[in-house]
Design an enzyme around this catalytic site. Structure first.
Site, PDB file in Angstrom:
ATOM      1  N   SER A   1     -43.858  65.442  -7.317  1.00 36.38           N
ATOM      2  CA  SER A   1     -43.006  65.861  -8.435  1.00 36.38           C
ATOM      3  C   SER A   1     -41.513  65.737  -8.151  1.00 36.38           C
ATOM      4  O   SER A   1     -40.703  65.847  -9.067  1.00 36.38           O
ATOM      5  CB  SER A   1     -43.329  67.310  -8.834  1.00 36.38           C
ATOM      6  OG  SER A   1     -42.939  68.206  -7.805  1.00 36.38           O
TER       7      SER A   1
ATOM      8  N   LYS B   1     -38.956  72.846  -7.742  1.00 37.47           N
ATOM      9  CA  LYS B   1     -38.421  72.220  -8.947  1.00 37.47           C
ATOM     10  C   LYS B   1     -36.929  72.571  -9.097  1.00 37.47           C
ATOM     11  O   LYS B   1     -36.437  73.533  -8.504  1.00 37.47           O
ATOM     12  CB  LYS B   1     -39.151  72.724 -10.203  1.00 37.47           C
ATOM     13  CG  LYS B   1     -40.639  72.406 -10.251  1.00 37.47           C
ATOM     14  CD  LYS B   1     -40.918  70.941 -10.461  1.00 37.47           C
ATOM     15  CE  LYS B   1     -42.411  70.674 -10.632  1.00 37.47           C
ATOM     16  NZ  LYS B   1     -43.180  70.953  -9.408  1.00 37.47           N
TER      17      LYS B   1
END
Length: 202
Positions: A123, A160
């Site tokens: 990610s 993130k």
């Protein structure tokens, strides 16, 4: 007697350099005494004399003697534990869950309390964080918009970019992978801020 002093000074200088190479810090006076066989009082006297004549940098205290060689290096190091993958639950900092420790200079990482996590998944690949990379995280519970955080959502951690959206009463967690969509959550618990990445280049 005067002819012997330079020999003892040289012995002390050599011991400080060798000790620093082995342990990453200058030795305490008692450690110089043990390692050289020179009495503690004599070691202290020689350090003061060498400090006065600029042969070493000596500020007193137990670990403040620096030779020309050790002065080129930072004396301050921290021990940082690797506590596993970034997915699958809140990071557990208990001693038994630390896989290994790394010694890092404070001049490289700055102040604070740190830990390593092993990146899992893809990610964050667009900014060079790949699966298996070691992510250095500064432990803290708050973050600024746009910082890369270790966020605990439910019972799973994720790495993130953090974008709070108070007007929408939600938080946007942005993956650095153009093929992935943002994640929107009502709340999350910040476990730390990613500051550096260690990776293999081959």
């Amino acid at each position: 007697m005067k002819n012997r002093i330079p020999d003892k000074k040289e012995t002390i200088l050599r011991f400080i350099d060798e000790y620093y190479e082995m342990f990453g810090r200058s030795p305490a006076i008692r450690e110089i005494e043990t390692g050289t066989g020179i009495s503690k009082s004599a070691v202290g006297r020689y350090l003061l004399e060498m400090g006065t004549s600029d042969e070493i940098r000596y500020e007193g205290g137990s670990r403040k003697a620096h030779t020309a060689k050790t002065s080129k290096h930072s004396e301050d190091f921290i021990s940082v534990g690797l506590i596993g993958n970034i997915a699958c639950g809140e990071p557990n900092f208990a001693e038994e869950n630390v896989e290994e420790y790394f010694r890092l200079p404070v001049s490289l990482v700055g102040s604070g309390e740190f830990y390593f996590l092993r990146a899992f998944g893809d990610s964050m690949i667009d900014i060079g964080i790949n699966e298996g990379d070691l992510v250095l995280v500064r432990k803290q519970e708050t973050a600024l918009p746009g910082q890369i955080v270790v966020a605990l959502v439910g019972d799973e951690t994720t790495l993130k970019r953090f974008y709070p959206e108070p007007q929408n009463r939600r938080i946007r967690l942005h993956p650095e992978n153009r093929e992935m969509q943002d994640i929107f959550v009502e709340s999350c618990s910040i476990q730390g801020i990613a500051v550096k990445v260690l990776k293999d280049l081959i």
